[in-house]
Design an enzyme around this catalytic site. Structure first.
Site, PDB file in Angstrom:
ATOM      1  N   THR A 123       0.808  -1.227   0.000  1.00  0.00           N
ATOM      2  CA  THR A 123       0.000   0.000   0.000  1.00  0.00           C
ATOM      3  C   THR A 123       0.841   1.277   0.000  1.00  0.00           C
ATOM      4  O   THR A 123       2.034   1.263   0.295  1.00  0.00           O
ATOM      5  CB  THR A 123      -0.953   0.020   1.217  1.00  0.00           C
ATOM      6  OG1 THR A 123      -0.185   0.039   2.417  1.00  0.00           O
ATOM      7  CG2 THR A 123      -1.880  -1.179   1.212  1.00  0.00           C
ATOM      8  N   ASP A 124       0.150   2.380  -0.316  1.00  0.00           N
ATOM      9  CA  ASP A 124       0.791   3.691  -0.284  1.00  0.00           C
ATOM     10  C   ASP A 124       0.343   4.443   0.972  1.00  0.00           C
ATOM     11  O   ASP A 124      -0.325   3.880   1.842  1.00  0.00           O
ATOM     12  CB  ASP A 124       0.466   4.481  -1.556  1.00  0.00           C
ATOM     13  CG  ASP A 124      -1.019   4.717  -1.763  1.00  0.00           C
ATOM     14  OD1 ASP A 124      -1.823   4.577  -0.798  1.00  0.00           O
ATOM     15  OD2 ASP A 124      -1.412   5.055  -2.898  1.00  0.00           O
ATOM     16  N   THR A 125       0.688   5.714   1.076  1.00  0.00           N
ATOM     17  CA  THR A 125       0.353   6.481   2.281  1.00  0.00           C
ATOM     18  C   THR A 125      -1.138   6.734   2.443  1.00  0.00           C
ATOM     19  O   THR A 125      -1.593   7.058   3.534  1.00  0.00           O
ATOM     20  CB  THR A 125       1.092   7.835   2.304  1.00  0.00           C
ATOM     21  OG1 THR A 125       0.757   8.554   1.114  1.00  0.00           O
ATOM     22  CG2 THR A 125       2.594   7.639   2.381  1.00  0.00           C
TER      23      THR A 125
END
EC number: 3.1.2.28
Length: 148
Positions: free
Chosen positions: A14-16
């Site tokens: 995942t990303d932020t």
């Protein structure tokens, strides 16, 4: 039926914003591709380290339909298809709880590693393509009978 691969979304995917980072979707699709090769009795070590032939991706695309989050249970369905004597394409459909969340395509070309020139697909890949095509067509026929 098309080949299916189960995978759980991990934090590292995942990303932020807490959703699967766009580039990681192609990595997940590639995992499914590798699993389908192995399920067809293709030795992955030999396949990916064969010094004479390679199958680089020359085109890739992903359509994102819904976000994917940590803990989601993904089902990746893939159907490879021969599109020439020296290339094939794989279509992927990623679902979560029977909802399609992404669709992807990778197009691969067969090359001679030393000359980097195109060459015809080897027999083991043609067999993999044919097996998956027959399985997918059979699943489509069964689905069409169920709808009637």
């Amino acid at each position: 039926m098309s080949f299916t691969y189960n995978r759980t979304v991990r934090f590292q995917d995942t990303d932020t914003a807490g959703v699967v980072y766009f580039a990681n979707v192609l990595g997940i699709c590639h995992e499914a591709y590798e699993e389908s090769l192995e399920a067809s009795s293709i030795n992955l070590k030999d396949f990916f380290t064969n010094p004479s032939v390679a199958f680089p991706i020359v085109h890739a695309s992903v359509d994102f339909l819904r976000p994917m989050f940590v803990g989601d249970k993904l089902l990746i369905s893939l159907i490879p298809q021969k599109i020439g004597v020296d290339k094939f394409e794989i279509t992927y459909e990623i679902t979560v709880a029977e909802v399609v969340v992404a669709k992807a395509i990778t197009r691969h070309v067969c090359i001679d590693v030393s000359s980097r020139s195109k060459q015809e697909l080897p027999d083991e890949i043609i067999q993999w393509l044919e097996t998956n095509r027959r399985d997918a067509e059979g699943a489509d026929r069964r689905r069409s009978r169920e709808i009637m």
